[in-house]
Motif scaffolding. Structure first.
Motif, mmCIF file in Angstrom:
data_model
loop_
_atom_site.group_PDB
_atom_site.id
_atom_site.type_symbol
_atom_site.label_atom_id
_atom_site.label_comp_id
_atom_site.label_asym_id
_atom_site.label_seq_id
_atom_site.Cartn_x
_atom_site.Cartn_y
_atom_site.Cartn_z
ATOM 1 N N GLY A 236 31.401 28.811 34.762
ATOM 2 C CA GLY A 236 32.499 28.914 35.309
ATOM 3 C C GLY A 236 33.098 30.354 35.296
ATOM 4 O O GLY A 236 33.559 30.917 36.351
ATOM 5 N N VAL A 239 31.014 32.178 37.953
ATOM 6 C CA VAL A 239 31.719 31.931 39.455
ATOM 7 C C VAL A 239 32.859 32.768 39.723
ATOM 8 O O VAL A 239 33.053 33.337 40.661
ATOM 9 C CB VAL A 239 31.733 30.398 39.742
ATOM 10 C CG1 VAL A 239 32.498 30.048 40.872
ATOM 11 C CG2 VAL A 239 30.282 29.729 39.842
ATOM 12 N N GLY A 240 33.859 32.807 38.654
ATOM 13 C CA GLY A 240 34.909 33.480 38.574
ATOM 14 C C GLY A 240 34.713 35.150 38.948
ATOM 15 O O GLY A 240 35.233 35.564 39.970
ATOM 16 N N SER A 243 33.488 35.614 42.512
ATOM 17 C CA SER A 243 34.581 35.496 43.651
ATOM 18 C C SER A 243 35.391 36.946 43.525
ATOM 19 O O SER A 243 35.823 37.349 44.612
ATOM 20 C CB SER A 243 35.344 34.234 43.269
ATOM 21 O OG SER A 243 36.078 34.390 42.186
ATOM 22 N N PHE A 268 35.805 28.125 46.066
ATOM 23 C CA PHE A 268 34.973 28.591 44.991
ATOM 24 C C PHE A 268 35.110 27.697 43.867
ATOM 25 O O PHE A 268 34.150 27.457 43.040
ATOM 26 C CB PHE A 268 35.542 30.104 44.413
ATOM 27 C CG PHE A 268 34.674 30.945 44.971
ATOM 28 C CD1 PHE A 268 33.508 31.487 44.388
ATOM 29 C CD2 PHE A 268 34.925 31.820 46.221
ATOM 30 C CE1 PHE A 268 32.536 32.381 44.852
ATOM 31 C CE2 PHE A 268 34.299 32.865 46.711
ATOM 32 C CZ PHE A 268 32.765 33.012 46.072
ATOM 33 N N PRO A 269 36.487 27.197 43.300
ATOM 34 C CA PRO A 269 36.624 26.184 42.433
ATOM 35 C C PRO A 269 35.491 25.017 42.443
ATOM 36 O O PRO A 269 34.968 24.843 41.584
ATOM 37 C CB PRO A 269 38.285 25.821 42.404
ATOM 38 C CG PRO A 269 38.884 26.739 43.135
ATOM 39 C CD PRO A 269 37.898 27.317 44.172
ATOM 40 N N SER A 272 31.900 26.040 41.702
ATOM 41 C CA SER A 272 31.944 26.020 40.260
ATOM 42 C C SER A 272 31.770 24.491 39.592
ATOM 43 O O SER A 272 30.665 24.449 39.044
ATOM 44 C CB SER A 272 32.908 26.787 39.489
ATOM 45 O OG SER A 272 33.001 26.776 38.095
ATOM 46 N N SER A 286 33.614 23.941 33.525
ATOM 47 C CA SER A 286 33.170 25.109 34.368
ATOM 48 C C SER A 286 34.603 25.406 35.251
ATOM 49 O O SER A 286 35.057 26.677 35.364
ATOM 50 C CB SER A 286 32.162 24.827 35.325
ATOM 51 O OG SER A 286 31.629 25.824 36.119
ATOM 52 N N ILE A 287 35.097 24.635 35.852
ATOM 53 C CA ILE A 287 36.120 24.606 36.842
ATOM 54 C C ILE A 287 37.456 25.394 35.994
ATOM 55 O O ILE A 287 38.333 25.939 36.450
ATOM 56 C CB ILE A 287 36.564 23.498 37.646
ATOM 57 C CG1 ILE A 287 37.560 23.917 38.927
ATOM 58 C CG2 ILE A 287 37.360 22.311 36.802
ATOM 59 C CD1 ILE A 287 37.632 22.678 39.947
ATOM 60 N N THR A 290 36.807 28.903 35.463
ATOM 61 C CA THR A 290 36.792 29.633 36.942
ATOM 62 C C THR A 290 38.188 29.752 36.997
ATOM 63 O O THR A 290 38.761 30.835 37.619
ATOM 64 C CB THR A 290 36.271 28.759 38.103
ATOM 65 O OG1 THR A 290 34.815 28.546 37.486
ATOM 66 C CG2 THR A 290 36.165 29.275 39.413
ATOM 67 N N MET A 294 39.736 33.573 37.818
ATOM 68 C CA MET A 294 39.961 33.720 39.288
ATOM 69 C C MET A 294 41.662 34.285 39.317
ATOM 70 O O MET A 294 41.993 34.941 40.193
ATOM 71 C CB MET A 294 39.930 32.495 40.172
ATOM 72 C CG MET A 294 38.289 32.295 40.442
ATOM 73 S SD MET A 294 38.005 31.086 41.626
ATOM 74 C CE MET A 294 38.728 31.564 43.172
#
Length: 525
Positions: A236, A239-240, A243, A268-269, A272, A286-287, A290, A294
């Motif tokens: 997470g 990915v954040g 982005s 993107f969320p 993730s 993870s989300i 994220t 983010m």
């Protein structure tokens, strides 16, 4: 994750009358829309007249229960049920992700990060304690014939799923009545991380059960949980950060590219979430991270119009999903087949989760107070409010529904029925009495003087309070010293964030950088 629910959803309306199938689908969707409209209108009326004895989540649950009960006794039960049944896959893949992401995305950084150590303690260590205590008590209760007996690993699975708190009802009343912001931050922050922790624990124990059930696998359980939680959190955060770099250097913040900018931000969320699920990790964990990353880094790289749009969009989607979950849950509770033969299991489970919640809150509060200076201790009345705020909701219900597929027939059905009773009891009775509880504990609007002074202190520090410590520590108090050393790392993280992370991942002008340096200087001093 079981696929039985989705298979039922796909094959249930497959008879020889497609016209009737389409009509049933239309009636089911119309029913859902009508209940959503009624829930939002009723929620608005309840807020307007400050009727705290029936919170919005409770009202939505009641609407689902009533409509589900009417459908259950009518001739339309079979046709509507195929299109309005609670499928845990639909819940986990479509309804829960926007709710969890919005929770992380909308976190107020100032009170959250000033209480971050306490929040992590309650959410991770506290949820683990509550799960183990609940599972152990349920297992012992079965051994002494107080309740239906379950194997030890299944008791731990029940303890994990029932430890997922859902204080949506409580938090809405906290906001209305104006409770202490530190108490609000603790309850909110714990609930955000608690769901992810409960899912990780449940899936870890389910994996242990599927491989073996001997006591020698306890070490494997801990290792698997740490692997899942840390791996999901890393995915997470990764990915954040990705982005943030994309939006910083891609140059999308111009007028004719705002649509592309918003579309990418919204995708993107889910990227993730699906990445973690594809790797065998927890998409919810993870989300969540994220969302936190983010909001802290990616959001500032958007144009102003895109910032307004994504904030409104995620708030809208989260509100719809949250309301729909309670309606969905109430409807399904009224129409599901329940096993009410084990009333003792339900009764003693309610007592045991109260004991486990107390073990969670009061033990973790003791550890947190060891770390904090005297003026920042969590008072006893706040601890009692935290204990009372441990409502069970949609997360526990969805995991219990999944347990029907994961466990033997009688065991899963018993756990599901007990969870259903606990969810209805806590949401309707405890949620409705929250206002009275807050007034009895005298936490309504409490601590405004101290809280405002504290707010001013971390307003200048952008959400971080510089830790202060007493100098009269005894040499024998090693635990306290270790905990204080851990707490001091907050200042180090603040320095890392201000000096390196924020300049690297976000677009800053000179004034912002100067302001950040001043904030950093205050924290370090």
């Amino acid at each position: 994750m079981s696929t039985i629910g989705m298979e039922e959803l796909q094959i249930s309306p497959s008879d020889s009358h497609p016209g009737k199938d389409q009509q049933a689908a239309g009636v089911g969707i119309l029913l859902q829309i009508m209940m959503l409209v009624l829930s939002f209108i009723l929620g608005h009326v309840l807020r307007r007249y400050k009727f705290y004895y029936l919170p919005e989540a409770s009202a939505s649950l009641l609407i689902g229960l009533i409509v589900g009960g009417l459908a259950n006794i009518s001739d339309t039960e079979t046709s509507i049920r195929a299109w309005f049944n609670f499928h845990e896959e639909f819940f986990f893949l479509f309804l829960l992700p926007p709710i969890i992401f919005e929770s992380g995305f909308s976190l107020s950084p100032k009170p959250f990060f000033s209480n971050f150590g306490a929040i992590v303690t309650f959410a991770i260590l506290g949820t683990f304690i509550a799960s183990i205590v609940t599972g152990f008590l349920v297992y012992v209760g079965g051994l002494v014939y107080l309740m239906y007996r379950l194997p030890f690993v299944e008791c731990l699975m029940f303890g994990a799923l029932i430890s997922a708190t859902d204080p949506v009802t409580v938090l809405s009343i906290f906001q209305e009545l104006g409770t202490d912001m530190n108490l609000y931050a603790l309850v909110f922050g714990e609930s955000v991380l608690n769901d992810a922790m409960a899912i990780s624990l449940y899936r870890t124990m389910s994996l242990v059960k599927s491989h073996a059930s001997s006591g020698s696998n306890f070490f494997m359980l801990i290792l698997r949980f740490l692997e899942t939680f840390v791996g999901s959190m890393s995915a997470g955060v990764g990915v954040g950060f990705t982005s943030a770099l994309l939006f910083k250097y891609a140059g999308l913040d111009i007028d004719n590219l705002q649509n592309l900018e918003c579309c990418l931000f919204v995708l993107f969320p889910y990227f993730s979430y699906m990445l973690a699920e594809g790797l065998g990790l927890s998409g919810i964990v993870s989300i969540l991270f994220t969302g936190i990353v983010m909001k802290h880094y990616t959001y500032s790289n958007l144009s102003e119009n895109s910032q307004r749009f994504v904030s409104a969009f995620f708030h809208l989607i989260s509100s719809l999903a949250e309301t729909f979950v309670f309606i969905y849950m109430g409807f399904d509770i009224a129409m599901e087949q329940h096993s009410w033969s084990h009333v003792g299991f339900i009764f003693f489970s309610i007592l045991f989760i109260g004991v486990a919640r107390a073990a969670n809150v009061f033990s973790c509060a003791y550890l947190v107070n060891l770390v904090r200076p005297a003026h920042r201790h969590i008072p006893l009345k706040h601890q009692k409010a935290l204990w009372y705020s441990g409502l069970r909701g949609a997360m526990a219900f969805a995991l219990a529904l999944q347990s029907i597929h994961d466990l033997p027939e009688g065991h899963g059905q018993t756990i599901f029925t007990a969870t259903t009773a606990i969810v209805v009891l806590t949401v309707l009775l405890i949620g409705g009495s929250t206002g009275t509880m807050l007034e009895a504990l005298q936490v309504v609007g409490d601590g405004h003087d101290g809280s405002m002074r504290e707010f001013q202190s971390f307003e200048g520090n952008n959400g971080y309070i510089a830790p202060s410590y007493d100098d009269d520590d005894t040499s024998g108090n090693r635990l306290k010293m270790k905990l204080k050393e851990f707490h001091r790392s907050a200042a180090s993280f603040t320095a890392l964030d201000r000096n390196y992370l924020t300049p690297f991942f976000t677009s800053q002008n000179g004034d912002e950088e100067d302001h950040g340096k001043k904030d950093l200087h205050i924290v370090i001093d």
